[in-house]
Design a protein around this motif. Sequence first.
Motif, PDB file in Angstrom:
ATOM      1  N   GLN A   1     -56.444  54.273   6.585  1.00  0.00           N
ATOM      2  CA  GLN A   1     -54.983  54.171   6.635  1.00  0.00           C
ATOM      3  C   GLN A   1     -54.517  52.813   7.160  1.00  0.00           C
ATOM      4  N   ALA A   2     -55.331  52.197   8.010  1.00  0.00           N
ATOM      5  CA  ALA A   2     -54.914  50.926   8.626  1.00  0.00           C
ATOM      6  C   ALA A   2     -55.500  49.707   7.919  1.00  0.00           C
ATOM      7  N   MET A   3     -56.186  49.930   6.795  1.00  0.00           N
ATOM      8  CA  MET A   3     -56.872  48.809   6.151  1.00  0.00           C
ATOM      9  C   MET A   3     -55.915  47.702   5.696  1.00  0.00           C
ATOM     10  N   HIS A   4     -54.665  48.065   5.406  1.00  0.00           N
ATOM     11  CA  HIS A   4     -53.714  47.020   4.987  1.00  0.00           C
ATOM     12  C   HIS A   4     -53.141  46.269   6.194  1.00  0.00           C
ATOM     13  N   ARG A   5     -53.464  46.726   7.389  1.00  0.00           N
ATOM     14  CA  ARG A   5     -52.968  46.042   8.596  1.00  0.00           C
ATOM     15  C   ARG A   5     -54.066  45.262   9.312  1.00  0.00           C
ATOM     16  N   LEU A   6     -55.325  45.602   8.987  1.00  0.00           N
ATOM     17  CA  LEU A   6     -56.448  45.002   9.717  1.00  0.00           C
ATOM     18  C   LEU A   6     -57.464  44.407   8.748  1.00  0.00           C
ATOM     19  N   HIS A   7     -58.031  43.283   9.129  1.00  0.00           N
ATOM     20  CA  HIS A   7     -59.130  42.705   8.349  1.00  0.00           C
ATOM     21  C   HIS A   7     -60.378  42.780   9.229  1.00  0.00           C
ATOM     22  N   ILE A   8     -61.390  43.498   8.754  1.00  0.00           N
ATOM     23  CA  ILE A   8     -62.562  43.766   9.594  1.00  0.00           C
ATOM     24  C   ILE A   8     -63.790  43.092   9.001  1.00  0.00           C
ATOM     25  N   THR A   9     -64.481  42.307   9.842  1.00  0.00           N
ATOM     26  CA  THR A   9     -65.745  41.699   9.403  1.00  0.00           C
ATOM     27  C   THR A   9     -66.822  41.991  10.450  1.00  0.00           C
ATOM     28  N   ASP A  10     -68.074  41.810  10.044  1.00  0.00           N
ATOM     29  CA  ASP A  10     -69.202  42.050  10.947  1.00  0.00           C
ATOM     30  C   ASP A  10     -69.924  40.748  11.237  1.00  0.00           C
ATOM     31  N   HIS A  11     -70.352  40.599  12.485  1.00  0.00           N
ATOM     32  CA  HIS A  11     -71.263  39.506  12.832  1.00  0.00           C
ATOM     33  C   HIS A  11     -72.370  40.145  13.668  1.00  0.00           C
ATOM     34  N   LYS A  12     -73.529  40.341  13.084  1.00  0.00           N
ATOM     35  CA  LYS A  12     -74.622  41.089  13.725  1.00  0.00           C
ATOM     36  C   LYS A  12     -74.076  42.450  14.171  1.00  0.00           C
ATOM     37  N   ASP A  13     -74.166  42.753  15.479  1.00  0.00           N
ATOM     38  CA  ASP A  13     -73.679  44.061  15.939  1.00  0.00           C
ATOM     39  C   ASP A  13     -72.240  43.999  16.448  1.00  0.00           C
ATOM     40  N   ILE A  14     -71.541  42.924  16.122  1.00  0.00           N
ATOM     41  CA  ILE A  14     -70.171  42.733  16.631  1.00  0.00           C
ATOM     42  C   ILE A  14     -69.159  42.942  15.496  1.00  0.00           C
ATOM     43  N   LYS A  15     -68.124  43.720  15.792  1.00  0.00           N
ATOM     44  CA  LYS A  15     -67.029  43.900  14.834  1.00  0.00           C
ATOM     45  C   LYS A  15     -65.920  42.904  15.178  1.00  0.00           C
ATOM     46  N   ILE A  16     -65.444  42.198  14.163  1.00  0.00           N
ATOM     47  CA  ILE A  16     -64.343  41.251  14.363  1.00  0.00           C
ATOM     48  C   ILE A  16     -63.148  41.763  13.566  1.00  0.00           C
ATOM     49  N   VAL A  17     -62.059  42.030  14.281  1.00  0.00           N
ATOM     50  CA  VAL A  17     -60.880  42.606  13.640  1.00  0.00           C
ATOM     51  C   VAL A  17     -59.708  41.634  13.774  1.00  0.00           C
ATOM     52  N   SER A  18     -59.136  41.244  12.638  1.00  0.00           N
ATOM     53  CA  SER A  18     -57.941  40.383  12.646  1.00  0.00           C
ATOM     54  C   SER A  18     -56.731  41.236  12.278  1.00  0.00           C
ATOM     55  N   PHE A  19     -55.639  40.983  12.992  1.00  0.00           N
ATOM     56  CA  PHE A  19     -54.378  41.632  12.618  1.00  0.00           C
ATOM     57  C   PHE A  19     -53.785  40.854  11.454  1.00  0.00           C
ATOM     58  N   ILE A  20     -53.445  41.552  10.383  1.00  0.00           N
ATOM     59  CA  ILE A  20     -52.928  40.878   9.195  1.00  0.00           C
ATOM     60  C   ILE A  20     -51.450  40.532   9.366  1.00  0.00           C
ATOM     61  N   GLU A  21     -50.703  41.451   9.989  1.00  0.00           N
ATOM     62  CA  GLU A  21     -49.253  41.246  10.112  1.00  0.00           C
ATOM     63  C   GLU A  21     -48.925  40.341  11.298  1.00  0.00           C
ATOM     64  N   ASN A  22     -47.723  39.738  11.256  1.00  0.00           N
ATOM     65  CA  ASN A  22     -47.355  38.844  12.360  1.00  0.00           C
ATOM     66  C   ASN A  22     -46.635  39.570  13.496  1.00  0.00           C
ATOM     67  N   LYS A  23     -46.370  40.871  13.297  1.00  0.00           N
ATOM     68  CA  LYS A  23     -45.698  41.639  14.349  1.00  0.00           C
ATOM     69  C   LYS A  23     -46.495  42.902  14.647  1.00  0.00           C
ATOM     70  N   ILE A  24     -46.695  43.178  15.939  1.00  0.00           N
ATOM     71  CA  ILE A  24     -47.256  44.484  16.318  1.00  0.00           C
ATOM     72  C   ILE A  24     -46.182  45.135  17.191  1.00  0.00           C
ATOM     73  N   LEU A  25     -45.184  45.691  16.536  1.00  0.00           N
ATOM     74  CA  LEU A  25     -43.995  46.184  17.236  1.00  0.00           C
ATOM     75  C   LEU A  25     -43.734  47.652  16.957  1.00  0.00           C
TER      76      LEU A  25
END
Lengths: 139, 129
Positions: free
Chosen positions: B11-35
Motif C-alpha cells: 500500500q505504501a509503495m508509491h510513497r516509499l522507495h526501498i533498496t537493499d545494501h547487504k543486510d541493510i534496508k534503505i528507504v527514501s520518502f518519495i513525497e516532499n511532505k509527511i503531513l
Amino acid sequence: MTPVKATINSDFSAGFEVQQRILDAALKHGYTEVCLFAIKIALEEALVNAIKHGNKLDPQKHVRIEASITPKQAEICIEDEGPGFDRNAVPDPLSDENLEKSSGRGILLIESYMSQVSWDHGGRRVRMVKKNDHPHSDR
Amino acid sequence: MPDPQSLPLQQAMHRLHITDHKDIKIVSFIENKILDEANITEIGAALVALVEARQRPKLVLDFKNVDHLSSAALGMLINVNQKIKLQSGELRLIEIKPQIMEVFVITRLNKLFKILPDREQALESFSPA
C-alpha cells in the motif's frame, strides 16, 4: 491586507484548503521561505489539534479560522467546539521521560515557530502571529 | 515471519522507495511532505512491516526529498525506532534538510535518533553483521 475567513467541518482535507489560502496570501505579501515554513507547520499542527483533539473528529462540530495577512505579519485564529484544555497542564515533550512518547509535540512546534501565541476561550481558540522577517512593499 | 511484501508495504509503495545494501534496508520518502495523517499511518505500517520481517533490522531513512513534516510524522518515526530497538536493530536518518533538522532540534529528537549526513556514512556506522 488579505483576510481569510472560513468555517469548516472536522475534516482534514477542508483544513488543507484553508491552509493553502493563508499560505498563498503570505506568499503574495512577500514572506520569506523561513516564515512560510513556520506558518505552514504551525497551521498544520493547530488544525490537527482543533479537528482531532478539540472536536474529536466529530462531523457535527466545526472549526472557525480567521486570518489577516499583511506584509508585516500574519495573524491567525483557529477555534474549535471541543471542551478546551489547560495549556499549563500539558506535559513537557522536552523532558527526558516524555522524549520517546509518540505524541504531544504539536503545541511545542506552534509556540516555537510563531512570534506570538495565546490560548483563549478555555483553550478552544489559539491566536498565532508570525512577523515577516524582511517585509517589503505589498505585491 | 511476515511476508516482506505484505499488504502495508504494497500500500505504501508509491510513497516509499526501498533498496537493499547487504543486510541493510534503505528507504527514501518519495513525497516532499509527511503531513497527512492517513499517509503517515500508511508509511508507519509499511516501515513496521519492513523491520518486523527481519531479525536485528538495519534501516536507513533517507529524507532527501522531504521539505515538510508534522508532529504526527515524528510520532511515527518514534514508533518505528522503538520497534527496531525491541528487535536489537539499528536506525539511521540521513539527508535531512536544515529546516527539517530544526524541527528535530526543537523537539530534542536529534538526541533520540542517530542522524547522519549521507548514505555512505550511515552504511559505515552500522555494527558488523
